[in-house]
Enzyme design. Structure first.
Site, PDB file in Angstrom:
ATOM      1  N   HIS A 167       0.821  -1.212   0.000  1.00 43.38           N
ATOM      2  CA  HIS A 167       0.000   0.000   0.000  1.00 43.38           C
ATOM      3  C   HIS A 167       0.851   1.255   0.000  1.00 43.38           C
ATOM      4  CE1 HIS A 167       0.673   0.930   4.309  1.00 43.38           C
ATOM      5  NE2 HIS A 167       0.565  -0.373   4.528  1.00 43.38           N
TER       6      HIS A 167
ATOM      7  N   CYS B 104       3.046  -4.941   7.008  1.00 43.85           N
ATOM      8  CA  CYS B 104       2.672  -4.634   5.632  1.00 43.85           C
ATOM      9  C   CYS B 104       3.823  -3.930   4.905  1.00 43.85           C
ATOM     10  CB  CYS B 104       1.418  -3.775   5.583  1.00 43.85           C
ATOM     11  SG  CYS B 104      -0.117  -4.735   5.585  1.00 43.85           S
TER      12      CYS B 104
END
Length: 295
Positions: free
Chosen positions: A173, A192
């Site tokens: 992301h 992440c």
């Protein structure tokens, strides 16, 4: 012996630094001295660990995304040649980004962030108690009894999230925190993978569907959460290399931020050598028991 450290030795030192992911300044600083003191036996073990990881891999497809956690970078390959390279931020030592493979199947523009309960309890709610109004100022709301951060410039996922079946609950992301990409050590997240060039990657994977940078910018500026399914999924490999081949064909050694090399070599040397067991040991746990890591 004042003239021993001559120009030739300085060049040799800089060459050593380049092959050990160090600043090639010709100065024997702390990092360079530590690398010089690594024994040949330890370097051979490092090579063995990386060769074992290669042994786990299938033949890689010509079109793919590779994330190298140890180097904290990512590369999009097209026809087996690098097309787009970027820095990334990956998990810290307490929230390691695991190795896995998947297929990128959708993009979400202006995503909301559903805050994991652990992050809410340990980080955000204490911040709110210390600084009342912090949650509201940063666009957090309560949805279904849990914290959610609304889409926008403050959102922790940034403006683009890349979706794929994720056995460990980690994703690629965007991020509003851009300064971290300038750091040499980028093991900072909760697991992440934050991307330095998310819009460029979005344009590359959506290009065959008629999406260019202008269309992507327009959708983001509109502010609405928009999910776009990929007509052709993109293979994704999240890997961990502490040795790679440099452009001159010689090995380049890197740091081992998760200390996985020694753990892997210990597993290989132990009884009952098994590819599956070794892979589980290094990734932290079997996929069936994988922790949910977010951000």
């Amino acid at each position: 012996q004042g003239d021993v450290f001559d120009a030739a030795l300085e060049q040799a030192l800089m060459d050593f630094q380049r092959h050990h992911e160090l600043q090639a300044d010709g100065v024997v600083g702390r990092g360079t001295l530590a690398a010089l003191n690594v024994t040949a036996e330890d370097r051979l073990a490092q090579l063995d660990a990386n060769l074992e990881r290669w042994r786990w891999l299938p033949a890689l497809p010509a079109e793919r995304i590779e994330v190298d956690v140890a180097a904290a970078n990512a590369i999009l390959y097209d026809d087996d040649a690098p097309r787009l390279a970027m820095r990334v931020v990956v998990g810290d030592a307490q929230h390691k980004t695991p190795m896995f493979s998947s297929r990128l199947d959708a993009l979400v523009f202006n995503p909301p962030w559903n805050v994991p309960s652990s992050i809410a309890a340990k980080e955000l709610l204490p911040h709110e108690r210390a600084d009342p109004g912090y949650l509201a100022r940063n666009d957090f709301v309560v949805v279904g009894g849990a914290l959610q951060q609304r889409p926008g410039p403050r959102n922790a996922l940034g403006r683009v999230k890349f979706d794929f079946p994720s056995p460990f609950g980690v994703y690629l992301h965007d991020t509003p925190s851009r300064a971290a990409f300038a750091r040499p050590g980028r093991w900072l997240s909760h697991g992440c993978i934050r991307l330095e060039k998310p819009r460029e990657l979005a344009a590359a994977v959506l290009g065959p569907q008629g999406w260019g940078p202008d269309r992507i910018d327009a959708v983001i500026e509109a502010g609405e959460t928009t999910r776009v399914q990929l007509s052709n999924t993109v293979p994704l490999y999240v890997l961990y290399w502490t040795v790679v081949l440099a452009e001159d064909g010689r090995p380049a050694f890197r740091p081992d931020p998760y200390a996985w090399d020694a753990k892997l070599m210990k597993a290989i040397a132990g009884a009952g050598r098994s590819r599956g067991k070794v892979a589980q040991i290094e990734s932290g746990c079997p996929a069936a028991k994988a922790p949910r890591l977010t951000l």
